[in-house]
Scaffold this motif. Structure first.
Motif, PDB file in Angstrom:
ATOM      1  N   VAL A 296       4.979   7.433   4.004  1.00 44.82           N
ATOM      2  CA  VAL A 296       4.281   6.280   4.562  1.00 44.82           C
ATOM      3  C   VAL A 296       4.336   6.380   6.082  1.00 44.82           C
ATOM      4  N   GLU A 297       3.145   6.322   6.700  1.00 43.32           N
ATOM      5  CA  GLU A 297       3.049   6.357   8.159  1.00 43.32           C
ATOM      6  C   GLU A 297       2.510   5.011   8.640  1.00 43.32           C
ATOM      7  N   TYR A 298       2.975   4.602   9.791  1.00 41.53           N
ATOM      8  CA  TYR A 298       2.539   3.348  10.378  1.00 41.53           C
ATOM      9  C   TYR A 298       1.839   3.647  11.703  1.00 41.53           C
ATOM     10  N   THR A 299       0.615   3.163  11.853  1.00 41.28           N
ATOM     11  CA  THR A 299      -0.103   3.273  13.124  1.00 41.28           C
ATOM     12  C   THR A 299      -0.229   1.870  13.692  1.00 41.28           C
ATOM     13  N   ASP A 300      -0.872   1.764  14.852  1.00 42.44           N
ATOM     14  CA  ASP A 300      -1.022   0.442  15.478  1.00 42.44           C
ATOM     15  C   ASP A 300      -1.779  -0.542  14.602  1.00 42.44           C
ATOM     16  N   ASN A 301      -2.751  -0.039  13.836  1.00 48.44           N
ATOM     17  CA  ASN A 301      -3.576  -0.965  13.053  1.00 48.44           C
ATOM     18  C   ASN A 301      -3.785  -0.540  11.603  1.00 48.44           C
ATOM     19  N   ASP A 302      -2.911   0.318  11.080  1.00 43.32           N
ATOM     20  CA  ASP A 302      -3.094   0.773   9.708  1.00 43.32           C
ATOM     21  C   ASP A 302      -1.771   1.280   9.132  1.00 43.32           C
ATOM     22  N   VAL A 303      -1.749   1.359   7.816  1.00 42.41           N
ATOM     23  CA  VAL A 303      -0.631   1.963   7.101  1.00 42.41           C
ATOM     24  C   VAL A 303      -1.232   3.086   6.274  1.00 42.41           C
ATOM     25  N   LEU A 304      -0.655   4.271   6.405  1.00 38.53           N
ATOM     26  CA  LEU A 304      -1.140   5.431   5.663  1.00 38.53           C
ATOM     27  C   LEU A 304      -0.118   5.804   4.610  1.00 38.53           C
ATOM     28  N   ILE A 305      -0.547   5.905   3.381  1.00 36.50           N
ATOM     29  CA  ILE A 305       0.328   6.288   2.277  1.00 36.50           C
ATOM     30  C   ILE A 305      -0.147   7.652   1.796  1.00 36.50           C
ATOM     31  N   LYS A 306       0.724   8.636   1.945  1.00 37.79           N
ATOM     32  CA  LYS A 306       0.368  10.026   1.616  1.00 37.79           C
ATOM     33  C   LYS A 306      -0.942  10.406   2.306  1.00 37.79           C
ATOM     34  N   GLY A 307      -1.100   9.943   3.548  1.00 39.64           N
ATOM     35  CA  GLY A 307      -2.279  10.258   4.339  1.00 39.64           C
ATOM     36  C   GLY A 307      -3.493   9.391   4.071  1.00 39.64           C
ATOM     37  N   ARG A 308      -3.382   8.464   3.133  1.00 38.43           N
ATOM     38  CA  ARG A 308      -4.533   7.605   2.797  1.00 38.43           C
ATOM     39  C   ARG A 308      -4.402   6.242   3.454  1.00 38.43           C
ATOM     40  N   SER A 309      -5.466   5.821   4.079  1.00 31.56           N
ATOM     41  CA  SER A 309      -5.502   4.574   4.837  1.00 31.56           C
ATOM     42  C   SER A 309      -5.615   3.358   3.925  1.00 31.56           C
ATOM     43  N   LEU A 310      -4.735   2.386   4.141  1.00 29.25           N
ATOM     44  CA  LEU A 310      -4.845   1.132   3.386  1.00 29.25           C
ATOM     45  C   LEU A 310      -6.052   0.328   3.871  1.00 29.25           C
ATOM     46  N   LYS A 311      -6.416   0.486   5.142  1.00 30.22           N
ATOM     47  CA  LYS A 311      -7.591  -0.213   5.660  1.00 30.22           C
ATOM     48  C   LYS A 311      -8.857   0.313   4.975  1.00 30.22           C
ATOM     49  N   GLU A 312      -8.920   1.630   4.785  1.00 30.18           N
ATOM     50  CA  GLU A 312     -10.056   2.233   4.091  1.00 30.18           C
ATOM     51  C   GLU A 312     -10.069   1.801   2.617  1.00 30.18           C
ATOM     52  N   THR A 313      -8.889   1.695   2.025  1.00 28.29           N
ATOM     53  CA  THR A 313      -8.778   1.217   0.640  1.00 28.29           C
ATOM     54  C   THR A 313      -9.312  -0.205   0.525  1.00 28.29           C
ATOM     55  N   ALA A 314      -8.969  -1.052   1.494  1.00 29.71           N
ATOM     56  CA  ALA A 314      -9.448  -2.435   1.500  1.00 29.71           C
ATOM     57  C   ALA A 314     -10.970  -2.474   1.640  1.00 29.71           C
ATOM     58  N   LYS A 315     -11.509  -1.622   2.510  1.00 26.83           N
ATOM     59  CA  LYS A 315     -12.964  -1.557   2.699  1.00 26.83           C
ATOM     60  C   LYS A 315     -13.648  -1.097   1.411  1.00 26.83           C
TER      61      LYS A 315
END
Length: 161
Positions: free
Chosen positions: A79-98
């Motif tokens: 799990v990676e944390y960026t300023d505006n997203d959380v990436l799980i195994k390289g996959r964006s939760l923001k993209e998942t929400a979209k």
């Protein structure tokens, strides 16, 4: 009416909606579906792409909350944390929400093609929440799959194979 419609005759013009209606049966219920014209289908495709950013943010907040609140627990995970997203195994939760919003849009647009038995009901007024209230997600996907097959059958099914 167009010249072409007139050429097909008065009876065709009277029955034009019936000509554009197909049906499928699912678990004992027959769904009548209005087959969209190419222009209508293109408009549907464009509406599916329009995402409500507030809804995306709401879904993102719901998805990311456990990861943000328990950040320490996920440090050793992928799990990676960026300023505006959380990436799980390289996959964006923001993209998942979209993608979730786009999926809901697609389901809603496909359900709008159902011809209601109550002719006074305007199917353009339905929302995803209305669909979700009546149908579990797996059934929603099954109905959409049946609608898709009904409005654009594959070559094999149209040839009776």
């Amino acid at each position: 009416m167009s010249q072409f419609a007139n050429a097909l005759g008065k009876k065709f013009i009277e029955n034009q909606e019936l000509v554009r209606t197909r049906s499928f049966e699912m678990n004992g219920h027959t769904f009548q579906i209005k087959v969209p014209t190419t222009l209508e289908f293109e408009a549907i495709t464009e509406r599916i792409k329009i995402v409500n950013e507030n809804k995306v943010n709401q879904y993102y907040d719901d998805l990311s909350k456990p990861f943000i609140e328990n950040k320490k627990d996920f440090e050793k995970e992928n799990v990676e944390y960026t300023d505006n997203d959380v990436l799980i195994k390289g996959r964006s939760l923001k993209e998942t929400a979209k993608n979730k919003v786009i999926t809901e849009n697609r389901i809603t647009e496909m359900f709008k093609l159902i011809v209601p038995e109550d002719k006074t009901f305007d199917m353009n007024t339905i929302t995803y929440e209305m669909v979700e209230e009546l149908f579990p997600f797996s059934i929603q996907l099954e109905v959409v799959d049946n609608i898709t097959k009904t409005i654009s059958p594959s070559y094999e099914s149209s040839k009776g194979k």
